[in-house]
Design a protein around this motif. Structure first.
Motif, PDB file in Angstrom:
ATOM      1  N   THR A  95       0.680  -1.321   0.223  1.00 23.49           N
ATOM      2  CA  THR A  95       0.257  -0.126  -0.292  1.00 23.49           C
ATOM      3  C   THR A  95       0.926   1.241   0.058  1.00 23.49           C
ATOM      4  OG1 THR A  95      -2.025  -1.401   1.324  1.00 23.49           O
ATOM      5  CG2 THR A  95      -1.724   1.117   1.189  1.00 23.49           C
ATOM      6  N   CYS A  96       0.270   2.027  -0.774  1.00 28.44           N
ATOM      7  CA  CYS A  96       0.945   3.843  -0.931  1.00 28.44           C
ATOM      8  C   CYS A  96       0.458   4.529   0.001  1.00 28.44           C
ATOM      9  CB  CYS A  96       1.461   3.921  -2.455  1.00 28.44           C
ATOM     10  SG  CYS A  96       2.890   2.642  -3.745  1.00 28.44           S
ATOM     11  N   THR A  97       0.671   5.497   0.701  1.00 28.56           N
ATOM     12  CA  THR A  97       0.471   6.573   0.971  1.00 28.56           C
ATOM     13  C   THR A  97       1.027   7.640   1.095  1.00 28.56           C
ATOM     14  OG1 THR A  97       1.647   5.543   2.945  1.00 28.56           O
ATOM     15  CG2 THR A  97      -0.045   4.619   2.891  1.00 28.56           C
ATOM     16  N   HIS A  98       0.360   8.368   1.177  1.00 25.98           N
ATOM     17  CA  HIS A  98       0.669  10.612   0.914  1.00 25.98           C
ATOM     18  C   HIS A  98       0.699  10.757   2.188  1.00 25.98           C
ATOM     19  CE1 HIS A  98       0.315   7.765  -2.706  1.00 25.98           C
ATOM     20  NE2 HIS A  98       1.271   8.699  -3.055  1.00 25.98           N
ATOM     21  N   GLU A  99       0.620  10.895   3.581  1.00 27.26           N
ATOM     22  CA  GLU A  99       0.457  11.396   4.514  1.00 27.26           C
ATOM     23  C   GLU A  99       1.126  12.480   5.023  1.00 27.26           C
ATOM     24  OE1 GLU A  99       1.063   8.273   8.040  1.00 27.26           O
ATOM     25  OE2 GLU A  99      -0.308   6.561   7.000  1.00 27.26           O
ATOM     26  N   HIS A 100       2.389  12.387   4.614  1.00 29.49           N
ATOM     27  CA  HIS A 100       3.319  13.661   4.821  1.00 29.49           C
ATOM     28  C   HIS A 100       3.704  15.127   3.743  1.00 29.49           C
ATOM     29  CE1 HIS A 100       3.767  10.963   7.871  1.00 29.49           C
ATOM     30  NE2 HIS A 100       4.498  10.325   7.575  1.00 29.49           N
ATOM     31  N   HIS A 101       3.173  14.798   2.533  1.00 35.57           N
ATOM     32  CA  HIS A 101       3.147  15.165   1.478  1.00 35.57           C
ATOM     33  C   HIS A 101       2.734  15.614   0.615  1.00 35.57           C
ATOM     34  CE1 HIS A 101       5.972  17.197  -1.102  1.00 35.57           C
ATOM     35  NE2 HIS A 101       5.864  16.531  -2.348  1.00 35.57           N
ATOM     36  N   HIS A 102       1.629  16.937   0.731  1.00 39.77           N
ATOM     37  CA  HIS A 102       0.840  17.366  -0.952  1.00 39.77           C
ATOM     38  C   HIS A 102       1.148  17.188  -2.050  1.00 39.77           C
ATOM     39  CE1 HIS A 102      -1.514  18.932   2.752  1.00 39.77           C
ATOM     40  NE2 HIS A 102      -0.212  18.778   3.107  1.00 39.77           N
ATOM     41  N   GLY A 103       2.500  17.597  -2.741  1.00 38.93           N
ATOM     42  CA  GLY A 103       3.043  17.351  -4.498  1.00 38.93           C
ATOM     43  C   GLY A 103       2.663  16.615  -5.134  1.00 38.93           C
ATOM     44  N   GLY A 104       2.803  14.759  -4.313  1.00 45.01           N
ATOM     45  CA  GLY A 104       2.959  13.604  -4.556  1.00 45.01           C
ATOM     46  C   GLY A 104       3.838  13.195  -5.361  1.00 45.01           C
ATOM     47  N   ASP A 105       4.318  12.367  -6.560  1.00 43.95           N
ATOM     48  CA  ASP A 105       5.922  11.968  -6.473  1.00 43.95           C
ATOM     49  C   ASP A 105       5.381  11.253  -7.615  1.00 43.95           C
ATOM     50  OD1 ASP A 105       5.417   8.799  -6.625  1.00 43.95           O
ATOM     51  OD2 ASP A 105       3.785   9.314  -4.569  1.00 43.95           O
ATOM     52  N   GLU A 106       7.229  11.527  -8.586  1.00 43.34           N
ATOM     53  CA  GLU A 106       6.720  10.964  -9.627  1.00 43.34           C
ATOM     54  C   GLU A 106       8.069   9.587  -9.509  1.00 43.34           C
ATOM     55  OE1 GLU A 106       8.410  13.873 -12.164  1.00 43.34           O
ATOM     56  OE2 GLU A 106       6.938  15.382 -11.858  1.00 43.34           O
ATOM     57  N   CYS A 107       7.832   8.576 -10.471  1.00 37.97           N
ATOM     58  CA  CYS A 107       8.457   7.656 -10.541  1.00 37.97           C
ATOM     59  C   CYS A 107       9.480   6.737 -11.801  1.00 37.97           C
ATOM     60  CB  CYS A 107       8.167   6.194  -9.301  1.00 37.97           C
ATOM     61  SG  CYS A 107       8.403   6.848  -8.010  1.00 37.97           S
ATOM     62  N   LEU A 108      10.080   5.962 -12.186  1.00 31.22           N
ATOM     63  CA  LEU A 108      10.676   5.958 -12.914  1.00 31.22           C
ATOM     64  C   LEU A 108      10.830   4.504 -12.729  1.00 31.22           C
ATOM     65  CD1 LEU A 108      11.742   6.012 -16.372  1.00 31.22           C
ATOM     66  CD2 LEU A 108      14.109   6.314 -15.231  1.00 31.22           C
ATOM     67  N   SER A 109       9.975   3.373 -14.043  1.00 31.39           N
ATOM     68  CA  SER A 109       9.832   1.608 -12.848  1.00 31.39           C
ATOM     69  C   SER A 109      10.041   0.971 -14.132  1.00 31.39           C
ATOM     70  CB  SER A 109       8.774   1.503 -12.467  1.00 31.39           C
ATOM     71  OG  SER A 109       8.594   0.267 -12.574  1.00 31.39           O
TER      72      SER A 109
END
Length: 281
Positions: free
Chosen positions: A72-86
């Protein structure tokens, strides 16, 4: 809200760009890894819950996925989202890339040895550089093994048969440089696995297969620019580039001058040598 995705490359090494805009108000949901994967966090942050373990991933971190594992991915501490290269790997690559325990670490903090390859891959994804994304994906997998086991992969010592295969592969790339060639296709022609082919070809020829492909296209382009009056756009597509701006950028990086300036120099314009930048290898 699920992340938006963009597939940059498909095949034994698939490369997918993830962009997520979730924040603290968004409810997390369970997911599962479908393949072995290494995801480089390029921007932002998010939480990763895997079994009884939890991680906070920030820019430069790496998420290591194992097929079938729920998370599960959570976003409790950041409002700006994220970007990943998988980077997602086909099963036949796993045993060669890294031992089993390397794929069960869950996640790793920003580690210089992985981070530099992650940023390099992002630069290539942005059309800067001449390595293939599949090549960088294999390098990243091999580097994961080094980081998690502490053991460096010894440099290959090509046999005479390996050398012949590498040279034959280079000749085949020369003859087919105008086609879309990925690492898996070239490796299949050579009769080797993608990972082994990448290591042997690089050791024998001195550059990776994709770098050799780009250089073969640049050789053709340089000759056409000097010997013909064909438009630069036509030259770009004819030698195998699918994007004119990428061709111009790549040619300028290699020749130290734009294709137009290079053409003038090839026809006796002495100003070419004053206008061109130092050449890059």
């Amino acid at each position: 809200m699920k992340p938006t995705t963009r597939t940059l490359q498909s095949g034994p090494v698939s490369v997918i760009e993830y962009r997520c805009t979730c924040g603290p108000a968004d409810r997390p949901f369970p997911e599962a890894h479908s393949r072995h994967s290494i995801s480089y966090v390029r921007k932002g942050s998010f939480g990763y819950r895997w079994g009884a373990r939890s991680f906070e991933l920030v820019a430069g971190s790496v998420l290591v996925g194992h097929p079938g594992d729920e998370y599960t991915c959570t976003h409790e501490h950041h409002h700006g989202g994220d970007e990943c290269l998988s980077f997602q790997y086909a099963p036949e690559l796993i045993d060669e890339l890294a031992p089993g325990p390397s794929w069960r670490v869950g996640a790793l903090p920003p580690i210089a040895q992985l981070m530099v390859l992650g940023e390099w891959a992002q630069s290539v994804a942005d059309a800067n550089g001449d390595l293939g994304l599949d090549e960088l994906g294999l390098m990243l997998g091999a580097r994961l093994a080094q980081v998690t086991t502490g053991k460096r992969t010894p440099a290959p010592k090509p046999s005479s048969r390996d050398r012949r295969r590498a040279v034959d592969a280079a000749l085949w790339i020369d003859a087919n440089a105008r086609r879309d060639i990925d690492l898996a296709t070239a490796a299949q022609v050579a009769g080797l696995s993608s990972h082994h082919f990448l290591r042997i070809f690089s050791a024998v020829v001195g550059v990776t297969p994709h770098q050799y492909l780009i250089r073969a296209r640049l050789r053709d382009a340089a000759r056409l620019l000097v010997e013909s009056d064909r438009p630069i756009t036509e030259v770009a597509f004819d030698v195998g580039f699918n994007d004119v701006s990428n061709f111009v950028r790549t040619f300028r990086r290699a020749a130290g001058a734009s294709p137009r300036t290079f053409r003038r120099g090839g026809r006796g314009d002495r100003n070419f040598f004053q206008e061109s930048a130092p050449l890059r290898t």
